[in-house]
Design an enzyme around this catalytic site. Sequence first.
Site, PDB file in Angstrom:
ATOM      1  N   GLU A 133       1.320  16.564  -5.168  1.00  0.00           N
ATOM      2  CA  GLU A 133       2.059  15.497  -5.837  1.00  0.00           C
ATOM      3  C   GLU A 133       1.192  14.885  -6.933  1.00  0.00           C
ATOM      4  O   GLU A 133       0.000  14.660  -6.750  1.00  0.00           O
ATOM      5  CB  GLU A 133       2.469  14.416  -4.832  1.00  0.00           C
ATOM      6  CG  GLU A 133       3.287  13.301  -5.471  1.00  0.00           C
ATOM      7  CD  GLU A 133       3.976  12.419  -4.438  1.00  0.00           C
ATOM      8  OE1 GLU A 133       4.672  12.960  -3.563  1.00  0.00           O
ATOM      9  OE2 GLU A 133       3.800  11.190  -4.503  1.00  0.00           O
TER      10      GLU A 133
ATOM     11  N   GLY B   1      12.984   3.408  -4.308  1.00  0.00           N
ATOM     12  CA  GLY B   1      12.000   2.999  -5.303  1.00  0.00           C
ATOM     13  C   GLY B   1      11.413   1.630  -5.017  1.00  0.00           C
ATOM     14  O   GLY B   1      11.881   0.896  -4.136  1.00  0.00           O
ATOM     15  N   ASP B   2      10.359   1.308  -5.771  1.00  0.00           N
ATOM     16  CA  ASP B   2       9.665   0.031  -5.581  1.00  0.00           C
ATOM     17  C   ASP B   2      10.462  -1.105  -6.212  1.00  0.00           C
ATOM     18  O   ASP B   2      11.331  -0.859  -7.050  1.00  0.00           O
ATOM     19  CB  ASP B   2       8.275   0.099  -6.242  1.00  0.00           C
ATOM     20  CG  ASP B   2       7.396   1.137  -5.562  1.00  0.00           C
ATOM     21  OD1 ASP B   2       7.538   1.340  -4.330  1.00  0.00           O
ATOM     22  OD2 ASP B   2       6.586   1.764  -6.283  1.00  0.00           O
TER      23      ASP B   2
ATOM     24  N   TYR C  57       9.539   8.131   7.142  1.00  0.00           N
ATOM     25  CA  TYR C  57       8.508   7.135   7.437  1.00  0.00           C
ATOM     26  C   TYR C  57       8.116   7.215   8.905  1.00  0.00           C
ATOM     27  O   TYR C  57       8.804   6.675   9.756  1.00  0.00           O
ATOM     28  CB  TYR C  57       9.023   5.737   7.080  1.00  0.00           C
ATOM     29  CG  TYR C  57       9.309   5.612   5.604  1.00  0.00           C
ATOM     30  CD1 TYR C  57       8.314   5.152   4.724  1.00  0.00           C
ATOM     31  CD2 TYR C  57      10.552   5.978   5.078  1.00  0.00           C
ATOM     32  CE1 TYR C  57       8.567   5.062   3.368  1.00  0.00           C
ATOM     33  CE2 TYR C  57      10.809   5.894   3.724  1.00  0.00           C
ATOM     34  CZ  TYR C  57       9.813   5.439   2.871  1.00  0.00           C
ATOM     35  OH  TYR C  57      10.052   5.364   1.528  1.00  0.00           O
TER      36      TYR C  57
ATOM     37  N   HIS D 274       9.874   2.101   7.528  1.00  0.00           N
ATOM     38  CA  HIS D 274       9.597   1.693   6.155  1.00  0.00           C
ATOM     39  C   HIS D 274       8.737   0.432   6.159  1.00  0.00           C
ATOM     40  O   HIS D 274       9.000  -0.496   6.914  1.00  0.00           O
ATOM     41  CB  HIS D 274      10.929   1.431   5.420  1.00  0.00           C
ATOM     42  CG  HIS D 274      10.750   1.316   3.947  1.00  0.00           C
ATOM     43  ND1 HIS D 274      10.240   0.182   3.360  1.00  0.00           N
ATOM     44  CD2 HIS D 274      11.000   2.187   2.948  1.00  0.00           C
ATOM     45  CE1 HIS D 274      10.189   0.370   2.037  1.00  0.00           C
ATOM     46  NE2 HIS D 274      10.651   1.595   1.769  1.00  0.00           N
TER      47      HIS D 274
END
Lengths: 607, 607
Positions: free
Chosen positions: B21, B112-113, B153, B157
Amino acid sequence: MKVIDKINQKVAAGQHFFSFEFFPPKTEEGVDALWERMERMVAHGPIFCDITWGAGGSTANATLDLAGKMQNMVNIETMMHLTCTNMPAESLDTALTKLRESGLENILALRGDPPKGHDRFVTVEGGFSCALDLVKYIRKTHGDYFGICVAGYPEAHPETLTDDQAANEKAYTDSLSYLKAKVDAGGQLIITQLFYDCDRFLKFVKDCRAVDIQCPILPGIMPIMTYGGFKRMTGFCKVKVPQEINDTVEANKDNEEAIKAYGVDLGAKMCKYLLANGTPGLHMYSLNMEKSALAILERVGFIDNSKVPRPMPWGFVPMHSCGLRRGEAVRPVFWSNRPKSYVWRTKDSQAFPTSRWEGAMARLTFSDDPTFMQIHSYSEGRRAKAQEVWGAPTTVADVQRVFSQFYKNETGMLPWSEFSTQFGIKNGTALSSLEAAQGAVLALVDASLLPINVLLRKFAVPSETPVLGWGPPGGQVYQKGHVEFFASPEALQTLLPKLQSQPSLTYMATNASGSDINTNLQDGAVNAVSWGTFPGKEVVQATVEDLASFKVWAKEAFELWRSDWASCYESGSKSSELLESLCSSWYLVSVTDNQYTKGDFLPSVLA
Amino acid sequence: MKVIDKINQKVAAGQHFFSFEFFPPKTEEGVDALWERMERMVAHGPIFCDITWGAGGSTANATLDLAGKMQNMVNIETMMHLTCTNMPAESLDTALTKLRESGLENILALRGDPPKGHDRFVTVEGGFSCALDLVKYIRKTHGDYFGICVAGYPEAHPETLTDDQAANEKAYTDSLSYLKAKVDAGGQLIITQLFYDCDRFLKFVKDCRAVDIQCPILPGIMPIMTYGGFKRMTGFCKVKVPQEINDTVEANKDNEEAIKAYGVDLGAKMCKYLLANGTPGLHMYSLNMEKSALAILERVGFIDNSKVPRPMPWGFVPMHSCGLRRGEAVRPVFWSNRPKSYVWRTKDSQAFPTSRWEGAMARLTFSDDPTFMQIHSYSEGRRAKAQEVWGAPTTVADVQRVFSQFYKNETGMLPWSEFSTQFGIKNGTALSSLEAAQGAVLALVDASLLPINVLLRKFAVPSETPVLGWGPPGGQVYQKGHVEFFASPEALQTLLPKLQSQPSLTYMATNASGSDINTNLQDGAVNAVSWGTFPGKEVVQATVEDLASFKVWAKEAFELWRSDWASCYESGSKSSELLESLCSSWYLVSVTDNQYTKGDFLPSVLA
């Protein structure tokens, strides 16, 4: 392709052309010499070549064989002469079938000379008595398959010529009618008898047209090369020689050089005159000699020596237009000493690789037909000579001696070489390094590793270098050191660890059955052996090695022990058994040194 | 190809695999560095690579661009992250369309953040609030076109994690249901959050299977590289760190080397444990760094450095299984300093030549799209830097100065080079000969022959030689001296007779319009420029030149005067007009020395 079609193309394009005639040599040495000469002559681009007919029996077979090889090995469109002499219909059938099998499409149909021991022509039982009947028979039995050429006589057929001028006139008129009949029966092209009076030829053409013979007529040009030859041919053919020519030849009777030079001068003058007066092309009676014919063609402007392609490391690349092999630019290294065998064995392939070898084995057709090997190497004459120079080996030491003698250039014969010397021009080994190489090669023989192919390294050798160079000028040629030899199973066991410990070597070893193969070459991998770089060209990779082609070659190489050597001796004899046992138990080993930038590697194979 | 299909193939074959990644660098320099690093990492054969999403506006475009180049320039199967942050449906549509246009088939769909300046996630108007909706939307709008991956996760999360253990248990259970929903909606592959407790991951997989999540689950492995980074990431992601790991990191807090070494040790141990316990493959969070990730993979046994293909002269040949360019082994020399441009411009080609170039131009597709050039070379930041280092040339002397400074390594920028130096590793010029070459190149500049590509000769350089060598070990590499420069029409007139008088030189010269071409290269001819010979391989001809590719390149080279240099200045300004006039009146000249066995040829171009 039919010669007449090629000629029509040239005529349509407004281009002159030329062709060469050869005859079947009487000896094996003569045949070998002819192949080399023919290769050089064909490099100049004749539109076709023809080969005269060796009438009857073994000579007939030899001619058929020569014609097939001209077509498929020299790759020149070939026309074979065929005569009625000693040829009953069934013999003709056999010959015609064989021609078709060899891919030939062109015949020059003739009555032929009287049989041996006869002054006049004799019709053989079940055969034909004249070219006209032969033309008809070919057309009857093979339809339009063959392109047929017939002979023309600008001064009438010599047999019909006498001292009687009126009778000669009549003979000439009759010969035109006969020629017309031959053309009407299927003749598509006329090549004439030799002559030295050009106006006579031009009149002949005019007279042909007058009786409605419309096909191309090629003048047969025989360069004057020797006084004796000239006298013999002009006498035999009853050819009228203009006074001036006769005088000049007589004046130089004892000066060979002068005769030859005059022959070239005269030939060039005649050819230029003929071409300037409507003749479409020239047919050169080469008499199997190259110099005079080429010199004349050069003077006429057909040949530009600076434009003749330089040979590849294996010889010339045929450049004539019909050559399937024209783009061929890479071959397996194994056939280095048997290039004719390679060309012959791959003759049925449809296309040849142009630089990379990868995948080529899947596309190439390798003939399994051993005919070539046998006919080429082992005529009775050659067999006798082989027995003489090789003796009758009964021990491995005797066999080693045969190899030593070959590499000392004492015998000029080894089953695995078409050449009389391993270190000749063909192999591109530096003459100066010959001695060093010879020492190393003889050391191999002493170690019972019997070499059949030795190539010394070349490192950025200028392409113009005599012997070593190849390809166009301004380039650099390279070759990895390469050696191939037979080894006993014991010798191989000792050798293998040495080979395995040197990662810069590529090696392959196999026994005759192929049941035991040792190699460090990756499956499917191809190793470059020689290549060249040239201004304005991609890298030309001339020779390579891979396992697939090595296997094909190994079969041939092992077969040669038997078919070309053991067969010299009686079956069951000591010699025959020894050679058979070497063939079935020894290994063929190929080693290539990828560190070609450094010194020769032969000692490292032994060390 | 969809990553999930590649993974299924590997799983079926019983083979483990790995992936890398990356994230979009913030600076142009960072991007350049990433390309080089990525090329080296991809050479080890990851099954795919992914790139995280730079949410919103220009960063989004930059990510799409990076992803497209990873797929088409680095030639690695690429998965792009896509998040809901600041992405209304129409922005998603645009991004998805662009992905398809670039040939990408893989998305990692995330919520997403939180947007910049927010602590918690905020749903943008017309956008989505969770990954599940994003997955559904992608499937709704694009059906099965994309392979979709979702995040897992192992510890729930982070946003749902509190100090309340019971609540956390519930959060974990809920996250499994949510993950099941994402998979049911179209997610085909799960990549997890980083973790350091392997048993936690294995339990997570077991729990997934228990709720009928059957797709492959890849563990996200983040090597510990620095103390600060480790603390930040584990804190941010609320990852539970086993006591022993925490203790070791704390104990080595001030010892960077020790932390890195421990990170590799730990990573390797974790990976081996995971693979031994049924994990099909590893997803490495590289953080755009190569050393730790590669070291771990080497310890695990994925990487054998001795088996990594050595780069070709132009860089690595992609070796991963999806690479159309895998067999590519020859390129025109003209793109030597713009290899990325070459790969980009030929990305739509169906096949690449493997050794011979002849005829390749007919088979290759050269994109006319200048996008690559512009995006790569001329972001606003780069443009500002260009103006700074190139100044505002108003005379030819000013332009000469820009070239001189580049070749003195003072500026690191020239429109015709993707590299910051002409004499770097990429060009394979001997460092020791740099000074000599620099002198000769500066002399060219002084003579108003502005060089954009200078390759010094290589003559049988061992392939292992640092900088100069390329290809597998044990070989020899070669390069003809080659120089390419712009010249005024007057300079060309002076130069041409000199070039014409040296038959060992191959030259080509053209103006921008292509209306005036001078060359001594035969029509259709291809000249080898660099090649190598290697044990067990055919000759590898790496770079060539021919008129057809020169013409394509010349368009690009002339275009760079305008798009990459003149465009730095206001249209109509003196600088802009000067550069435009050079572009439209000067010539591009390429000269290659076929006598590469002898000394460098640059002086002979000038003489």
